[in-house]
Motif scaffolding. Structure first.
Motif, PDB file in Angstrom:
ATOM      1  N   ASP A   1     -32.223  83.946 -49.700  1.00 50.45           N
ATOM      2  CA  ASP A   1     -33.234  82.896 -49.547  1.00 50.45           C
ATOM      3  C   ASP A   1     -33.753  82.978 -48.127  1.00 50.45           C
ATOM      4  O   ASP A   1     -32.970  83.166 -47.179  1.00 50.45           O
TER       5      ASP A   1
ATOM      6  N   SER B   1     -34.203  90.794 -53.537  1.00 50.45           N
ATOM      7  CA  SER B   1     -34.781  89.503 -53.161  1.00 50.45           C
ATOM      8  C   SER B   1     -34.003  88.342 -53.774  1.00 50.45           C
ATOM      9  O   SER B   1     -33.854  87.288 -53.158  1.00 50.45           O
ATOM     10  N   ALA B   2     -33.505  88.531 -54.994  1.00 46.29           N
ATOM     11  CA  ALA B   2     -32.790  87.456 -55.691  1.00 46.29           C
ATOM     12  C   ALA B   2     -31.468  87.103 -55.022  1.00 46.29           C
ATOM     13  O   ALA B   2     -30.934  86.027 -55.265  1.00 46.29           O
TER      14      ALA B   2
ATOM     15  N   SER C   1     -40.787  93.940 -57.551  1.00 47.66           N
ATOM     16  CA  SER C   1     -40.840  92.723 -58.370  1.00 47.66           C
ATOM     17  C   SER C   1     -40.252  91.502 -57.667  1.00 47.66           C
ATOM     18  O   SER C   1     -40.533  90.386 -58.063  1.00 47.66           O
ATOM     19  N   GLY C   2     -39.453  91.684 -56.639  1.00 47.91           N
ATOM     20  CA  GLY C   2     -38.802  90.575 -55.958  1.00 47.91           C
ATOM     21  C   GLY C   2     -39.748  89.806 -55.056  1.00 47.91           C
ATOM     22  O   GLY C   2     -40.749  90.336 -54.571  1.00 47.91           O
ATOM     23  N   LYS C   3     -39.404  88.550 -54.804  1.00 45.72           N
ATOM     24  CA  LYS C   3     -40.297  87.682 -54.033  1.00 45.72           C
ATOM     25  C   LYS C   3     -40.404  88.052 -52.555  1.00 45.72           C
ATOM     26  O   LYS C   3     -41.331  87.613 -51.886  1.00 45.72           O
ATOM     27  N   TYR C   4     -39.481  88.856 -52.016  1.00 43.15           N
ATOM     28  CA  TYR C   4     -39.504  89.159 -50.585  1.00 43.15           C
ATOM     29  C   TYR C   4     -39.828  90.611 -50.244  1.00 43.15           C
ATOM     30  O   TYR C   4     -39.867  90.955 -49.069  1.00 43.15           O
ATOM     31  N   TRP C   5     -40.072  91.478 -51.217  1.00 40.47           N
ATOM     32  CA  TRP C   5     -40.245  92.897 -50.889  1.00 40.47           C
ATOM     33  C   TRP C   5     -41.385  93.124 -49.914  1.00 40.47           C
ATOM     34  O   TRP C   5     -41.314  94.009 -49.067  1.00 40.47           O
TER      35      TRP C   5
ATOM     36  N   GLU D   1     -32.836  94.214 -59.190  1.00 45.15           N
ATOM     37  CA  GLU D   1     -34.142  93.842 -59.716  1.00 45.15           C
ATOM     38  C   GLU D   1     -35.038  95.078 -59.705  1.00 45.15           C
ATOM     39  O   GLU D   1     -34.765  96.043 -58.982  1.00 45.15           O
TER      40      GLU D   1
ATOM     41  N   CYS E   1     -42.829  90.381 -48.083  1.00 46.96           N
ATOM     42  CA  CYS E   1     -42.946  89.141 -47.316  1.00 46.96           C
ATOM     43  C   CYS E   1     -42.976  89.436 -45.812  1.00 46.96           C
ATOM     44  O   CYS E   1     -42.176  90.216 -45.309  1.00 46.96           O
TER      45      CYS E   1
ATOM     46  N   THR F   1     -30.514  86.261 -61.135  1.00 47.19           N
ATOM     47  CA  THR F   1     -29.798  86.124 -59.868  1.00 47.19           C
ATOM     48  C   THR F   1     -28.301  86.228 -60.097  1.00 47.19           C
ATOM     49  O   THR F   1     -27.600  86.922 -59.347  1.00 47.19           O
TER      50      THR F   1
END
Length: 136
Positions: free
Chosen positions: A132, A128-129, A39-43, A35, A45, A25
């Protein structure tokens, strides 16, 4: 649109962020890193809410403007306000792109491209990083 390296994150803030953020981050928001795709948490979401800057917590993008661009990064067709993000000419990596930074704290978010859907035709391709999700 400003050109060149206009990042205004102070050395004091960089030191604080180096201690507060995980290395990936920090690299993304302070050193204009990225990133890996998908691989990101929101791609992918689909949770409704507001995406906030990970550094200053200012609102940047609403989930209602998020769409699947197929790029592997969270993509939005517009920010929540005209001054939420700042566009900066990016000539790194042997190409010309438009970098997007937080309008409040100048954290690197990603890039914007002119291949998005209506109504804007823009694709804000955001790491994503760098955000939030504040769920509704």
């Amino acid at each position: 649109m400003p050109s060149g390296n206009t990042h205004k994150i102070s050395e004091e803030d960089r030191n604080r962020l180096r201690a507060e953020l995980d290395p990936e981050t920090y690299h993304i928001v302070c050193e204009a890193g990225t990133e890996r795709a998908f691989s990101g948490k929101y791609w992918d979401c689909k949770v409704p809410g507001m995406y906030l800057c990970v550094v200053c917590r200012e609102p940047l993008f609403d989930s209602e403007t998020k769409y699947d661009s197929g790029s592997g990064w969270p993509s939005y067709y517009q920010p929540v306000a005209d001054d939420a993000v700042i566009e900066v000419k990016d000539t790194s990596h042997g190409m010309v792109r438009t970098e997007v930074v937080c309008g409040n704290c100048d954290a690197h978010l990603g890039h914007v491209f002119e291949d998005g859907p209506p109504p804007t035709g823009l694709r804000y391709c955001i790491n994503s990083a760098s955000v939030d999700l504040l769920e509704r």
